[in-house]
Write an enzyme that holds these catalytic residues in place. Structure first.
Site, PDB file in Angstrom:
ATOM      1  N   PHE A 152       0.849  -1.185   0.000  1.00 27.05           N
ATOM      2  CA  PHE A 152       0.000   0.000   0.000  1.00 27.05           C
ATOM      3  C   PHE A 152       0.885   1.235   0.000  1.00 27.05           C
ATOM      4  O   PHE A 152       1.667   1.440   0.919  1.00 27.05           O
ATOM      5  CB  PHE A 152      -0.948   0.052   1.200  1.00 27.05           C
ATOM      6  N   ASP A 237       9.277   2.820   1.937  1.00 26.90           N
ATOM      7  CA  ASP A 237       8.113   3.600   2.321  1.00 26.90           C
ATOM      8  C   ASP A 237       7.908   3.404   3.829  1.00 26.90           C
ATOM      9  O   ASP A 237       7.392   2.381   4.261  1.00 26.90           O
ATOM     10  CB  ASP A 237       6.886   3.134   1.522  1.00 26.90           C
ATOM     11  N   LYS A 267       2.392  10.747   7.262  1.00 24.78           N
ATOM     12  CA  LYS A 267       1.613  10.459   8.467  1.00 24.78           C
ATOM     13  C   LYS A 267       2.175  11.154   9.717  1.00 24.78           C
ATOM     14  O   LYS A 267       2.032  12.359   9.839  1.00 24.78           O
ATOM     15  CB  LYS A 267       1.468   8.945   8.647  1.00 24.78           C
TER      16      LYS A 267
HETATM   17  C1  LIG Z   1      -0.959   5.871   4.342  1.00 23.36           C
HETATM   18  C2  LIG Z   1       0.136   5.367   3.516  1.00 23.36           C
HETATM   19  C3  LIG Z   1       0.461   5.974   2.285  1.00 23.36           C
HETATM   20  C4  LIG Z   1      -0.356   7.078   1.693  1.00 23.36           C
HETATM   21  O1  LIG Z   1      -0.361   8.235   2.440  1.00 23.36           O
HETATM   22  P1  LIG Z   1      -1.504   9.338   2.169  1.00 23.36           P
HETATM   23  O2  LIG Z   1      -1.124  10.473   3.044  1.00 23.36           O
HETATM   24  O3  LIG Z   1      -2.809   8.700   2.547  1.00 23.36           O
HETATM   25  O4  LIG Z   1      -1.455   9.671   0.722  1.00 23.36           O
HETATM   26  C5  LIG Z   1       1.547   5.486   1.591  1.00 23.36           C
HETATM   27  N1  LIG Z   1       2.291   4.471   2.073  1.00 23.36           N
HETATM   28  C6  LIG Z   1       2.013   3.868   3.241  1.00 23.36           C
HETATM   29  C7  LIG Z   1       2.892   2.755   3.732  1.00 23.36           C
HETATM   30  C8  LIG Z   1       0.924   4.275   3.998  1.00 23.36           C
HETATM   31  O5  LIG Z   1       0.621   3.653   5.137  1.00 23.36           O
END
Ligand SMILES: *Cc1c(COP(=O)(O)O)cnc(C)c1O
Length: 413
Positions: A152, A237, A267
């Site tokens: 994700f 990520d 986040k």
């Molecule tokens: C939440 C998340 C995203 C996306 O972030 P947004 O601020 O919602 O665009 C990307 N990568 C990971 C691992 C996430 O948990």
């Protein structure tokens, strides 16, 4: 159920829910039983005055707690100075200090601020490809990026091309070419998929939305070696896993020699405000030339002020150690609950980041979450059978005990 002393209703619950259904498209499906209004620390209140313990922490975006005082003070101070986005074509003090402090915090050379997580992922994809063409010598437009099954990385058009979840991509095509998929946790398969056109491997150190999936021991160090050997970038990520969530400041620190070339952050970075970033080594980051990339609000002074305060708070309060210690306590107690109810298939987690996978022949994770909401516990399922807990890292043992009592009640009933 505890209620705040002041009940202030501007619209009734029913009116608000009617507005919600009329004016908001249904890209989310929140429960209609309550509407949130206020949050402090680990507690959240709805418009009726009912309070909830926040065991979701905005999917790990408020590690410093809701309405954190240090963040609030920094934001107030910046608001008084004028909060508009100073155009990125001029130097701005807060943005410069944000980049310096974040780069140092991550032990990286440079930091490029963006807004949302997905936007930072897009940024990293662009940097990786340009690095591939200009440094690795990949023929133009042949560049490939490798991602993991079950990943994700957000919801933007470029990012969903790398998704393997049908609902995230079906009817949103056509999708980007140059994307390869490998199973998460399988270093050999990664090694096989790399070819002369590969620019980078982009992945999460622990898959969050995928259900808190932890890779086999040694995976991250092995990936680092494979990336070095093949001269491709390791892009991590850490949007959900970063800033203490997993019990380390960044999840890659669970292994030796696993530091990435680029790290994507979001986040919790902003302490509740909107800010994301790509941090990395200068020889990679410097492939960007003036005009290559940008964002009007990326690096705006307000977001940068919030992030700087959030970074200070995370470090000073030693949130990773706290997550490690309390996470272990929480998981041990959850395992005791699992042993008595027999309704839980598996409990996975690192730090204060726990996935409880329930038996597939009983209620779904969503149905359990509905029961938790009624008990005054906010949490959210991820995928069909996993309940994810990721409370603010400032949570106390007493608050965890409160959550555990409610969780036990739901599972035992
Ligand atoms: C939440 C998340 C995203 C996306 O972030 P947004 O601020 O919602 O665009 C990307 N990568 C990971 C691992 C996430 O948990």
């Amino acid at each position: 159920m505890a209620r705040s002393n002041k009940k202030e209703e501007i619209f009734t619950l029913k009116e608000l829910i009617d507005f919600a259904h009329k004016y908001l498209p249904r890209n989310y499906a929140p429960p209609d039983g309550f509407v949130l209004r206020k949050a402090r620390g680990c507690w959240v209140w709805d418009t009726q005055g009912k309070k909830y313990l926040d065991m979701l922490g905005c999917y790990s975006a408020v590690n410093v707690g809701n309405g954190n005082k240090c963040v609030l003070e920094a934001v107030k101070k910046q608001l008084e100075r004028g909060f508009t986005a100073n155009a990125n074509c001029f130097w701005e003090e807060n943005k410069i200090l944000f980049a310096k402090e974040l780069a140092e915090f991550c032990e990286m050379d440079m930091a490029l601020p963006m807004n949302s997580g997905a936007e930072a992922v897009e940024t990293a994809m662009k940097i990786a490809l340009k690095w591939g063409y200009t440094v690795r010598g990949i023929s133009e437009d042949k560049g490939e990026l490798i991602f993991c099954e079950g990943n994700f990385h957000g919801r933007t058009k470029g990012v969903i091309s790398a998704s393997t979840v049908p609902q995230y991509k079906d009817l949103f095509g056509p999708h980007l070419p140059g994307i390869k998929i490998v199973p998460f946790g399988d270093a050999d398969e990664l090694n096989r998929k790399i070819n002369k056109n590969t620019a980078a491997f982009v992945f999460e150190p622990i898959q969050g939305e995928g259900g808190v999936i932890i890779p086999p021991d040694g995976y991250l160090s092995e990936v680092r070696k494979i990336c070095n050997r093949n001269k491709i970038l390791m892009v991590l990520d850490e949007i959900q896993s970063g800033f203490g969530r997993s019990g380390k400041m960044f999840a890659y620190e669970h292994e030796k020699n696993a530091k990435p070339d680029l790290m994507i952050l979001g986040k919790a970075l902003g302490g509740g405000l909107v800010v994301s970033a790509v941090v990395g080594k200068k020889d990679v980051m410097n492939v960007l030339k003036p005009g290559d990339h940008g964002s009007t609000f990326g690096g705006n002074p307000l977001a940068c002020a919030a992030a700087r305060a959030s970074l200070r708070f995370i470090k000073e309060k030693k949130l990773p150690e706290r997550a490690e210690r309390l996470g272990k306590y929480f998981m041990d107690r959850l395992k005791e609950i699992a042993a008595t109810t027999g309704k839980i298939k598996e409990i996975r987690g690192r730090g204060l980041w726990v996935g409880v996978e329930v038996n597939h022949d009983g209620p779904t994770a969503h149905q359990y979450c509905e029961a938790f909401w009624k008990e005054g516990i906010l949490c959210k399922e991820t995928r069909e059978y996993t309940i994810r807990f990721s409370p603010p890292l400032i949570i106390t043992k007493e608050e965890l005990d409160y959550a555990l009592r409610k969780i036990a009640r739901v599972f035992v009933s």
